[in-house]
Scaffold this active site. Sequence first.
Site, PDB file in Angstrom:
ATOM      1  N   ASP A 244       0.877  -1.154   0.000  1.00 18.87           N
ATOM      2  CA  ASP A 244       0.000   0.000   0.000  1.00 18.87           C
ATOM      3  C   ASP A 244       0.925   1.217   0.000  1.00 18.87           C
ATOM      4  O   ASP A 244       2.089   1.127   0.355  1.00 18.87           O
ATOM      5  CB  ASP A 244      -0.935  -0.024   1.227  1.00 18.87           C
ATOM      6  CG  ASP A 244      -2.146   0.874   1.021  1.00 18.87           C
ATOM      7  OD1 ASP A 244      -3.163   0.655   1.691  1.00 18.87           O
ATOM      8  OD2 ASP A 244      -2.080   1.772   0.138  1.00 18.87           O
TER       9      ASP A 244
HETATM   10  C1  GLC Z   1      -4.236   4.254  -0.068  1.00 24.78           C
HETATM   11  C2  GLC Z   1      -5.232   3.133   0.109  1.00 24.78           C
HETATM   12  C3  GLC Z   1      -5.271   2.153  -1.038  1.00 24.78           C
HETATM   13  C4  GLC Z   1      -5.056   2.903  -2.342  1.00 24.78           C
HETATM   14  C5  GLC Z   1      -3.643   3.437  -2.328  1.00 24.78           C
HETATM   15  C6  GLC Z   1      -3.331   4.242  -3.595  1.00 24.78           C
HETATM   16  O1  GLC Z   1      -3.453   4.381   1.073  1.00 24.78           O
HETATM   17  O2  GLC Z   1      -5.122   2.406   1.337  1.00 24.78           O
HETATM   18  O3  GLC Z   1      -6.545   1.498  -1.003  1.00 24.78           O
HETATM   19  O4  GLC Z   1      -5.253   2.034  -3.443  1.00 24.78           O
HETATM   20  O5  GLC Z   1      -3.375   4.243  -1.188  1.00 24.78           O
HETATM   21  O6  GLC Z   1      -4.071   5.429  -3.603  1.00 24.78           O
END
Ligand code: GLC
Length: 702
Positions: A244
Amino acid sequence: MDVIYSKQEIAHLPYRNSSLNIEKRVEDLFKRLTLDEKIRLLSGHRVFNTAPIKRVGLERLRMTDGPFGVSMHSSGLSKNTRFPSTKALAASWNRDLAKDLGIAIAEEVRALGRHILLSPGINIDRTPLNGRTFEYFGEDPYLVKELAIPFVKGVQDQHVGACVKHYVANNQEVLRKVINAEIDERTLHEIYLRAFEEVIKDANPYSVMTCFNKVNGTYGSDHQYLLKEILYEKWGFEGFVVSDWGATNHEELTTKSCLRAGLSLEMPSGKKYTKKLLHESLSNGEIKEEWIDNAVRRILLIAGKTGVFNDPETLPVGSRNTPEHQFLAREVAEEGMVLLKNNGILPLDIESISSIAVLGPNSNRKFGKLLYGGSSAVKSPYEVTPLEGIKNYIPPEVKITQDPSKTDIALLFLGLNHDKAGGRREFVIGSMRKNNKEIRHGFDSEGADRAELELPKSQIDLIKSTVKQNPNTVVVLINGSPLGMKDWLEKVPAVLEAWYGGMEAGNAIARVLFGDVNPSGKLPITFPNLLSDSPAHNSQRSYPGDLDELKVSYDEGIYIGYRHFEKFDINPLFPFGFGLSYTTFSYDNLSLDKSVLNGLNDSLYLSVELKNTGDRSGAEIIQVYAHHTNPKVDRPLKELVGFEKVYLKSKEKKTVKIRINGKDLAYYDVEIHDWKLDAGEIKLLIGSSSQDIYLEQMISYS
Ligand code: GLC
């Protein structure tokens, strides 16, 4: 000296030859890469991409959010079709619709020149307060996987990659970046990993995104057990694992621990996978070059499968905000709506109405704004609010007012939104702790959890004041997570759960309220009477967790959702699988093609005759729950093991076949670290919700 290729030479390199099989193309490219070029591919480039390697003509692998459309922040601030939230899709219990939605969003991803959709989110709903409940499917792993599998297949049929997230147990936003989820092995596999396992085995998603949180003491991004042992070795996952965004930014994580565990790609940029750190780790023998090679090969495989090796003009052009996508957005919103209460006031008869009061904070609110609710936010070219939808629907002679005392009907559009509790339009980045005390509470939003189960007091007061002026008051809820209703439910004649219904929500709501569409949604998540009735809310340690140890203990084990309410005989406000209709159905003539299952891979078909006994066409979701009559291990009283959604005209009847799989009847045995089904008798319970059971049938497993 690295070979320098001309444009012409690159165009004719074997990896660019789409008539070769993908493995050959990957190997051709892989062998041309230098170590530094491989290293460069292991971390992000400009937030949502992998780095281009110009020398060999390798373009970026481009990723974008999110679960219900291409998000504005990850697609060059583009405006795209804003489909309903995942909760609405889940409430439709419609596998075909899930696939159609996957196809449509992938077409929009393709139209924007991206290759990976960072979706679906398949974390299980453990607490109704989780800020991201609107982004997830629900509390039952069987329902989650039955809808996520077709969604992923729909996405990947367009040669766009899906990215199932957040692996695993990201079940609260409070302290999401540092919290440690303590979960016993059976609960971890039977509840929280199960949808990931089934989706990976059945739909083969191109990528998996690690969670921010720890699981049993280790962060998701360097979790040897979850990544290397389970995901890669046990389940045979062939795609790449992406962190993430920012999830590797912890002292505890090292270049070695992440690479050894199997993290392929660090986003949005290198903290652990920097050139310097990787060279140091190689030279001091901490890591092997083959670990780098494994990660790079996985990334290249998916780059190849999603068209990165091809000339962009040879790829499908995709489409955005087309009439088809607009229609689908409305259809998902319509099918996801759940009629929770109705004394007969609905559907509204437009012929007998001359004026309507349209009130409430969500009557004209637009939800599609940049990062509004977090990374899932989609800004659409237009958004039909409920007020606009009602105006679109009613004839000019019907008046809309704000004064309920003089109207035939009062429509109250209530619920939540994506703001922080204080109403500040702040996108709370990851609820961090401050001096061990501050935990930020919001409404339905990434990065914060809700502070309470009930509606804001101002809305409860509005209900009471409106009902006093006009007993014909219908409440329409626009929210993404369960709400308590103890202070007002008995005062109103009807409640419709409309979720966050996307850019066509207003039109969909009007069509359901006035009866053009018969609501068929069923709750994918239990609505509790009280927060304290919810399994996670038994103590501080089980939610939001011990703030000093930064540990949340999943003490409830496998008993989440309706499993918990049934086991402890707690009456929910509205049970899992519940939803009313404008018509009625009867269930008869249950039969089986066989009554004994042999082995987890065996299955049987149950047939039931469903009749629409009312005077309107409509859809029913027949649900099948399993009750093990004399289990050798502790088992829930009911577990969802099958369902079918059936559309019938008035008085029409149909024999419906529902497949019951041995694997879906199994439990996770920690002795053998695998799924198991003990010989014995199983009672199948067939009905229209987890509590409304009409037929029973014994089967057995030998
Ligand atoms: C965020 C979210 C994830 C998302 C990623 C990119 O922290 O937790 O669901 O796809 O960053 O934006």
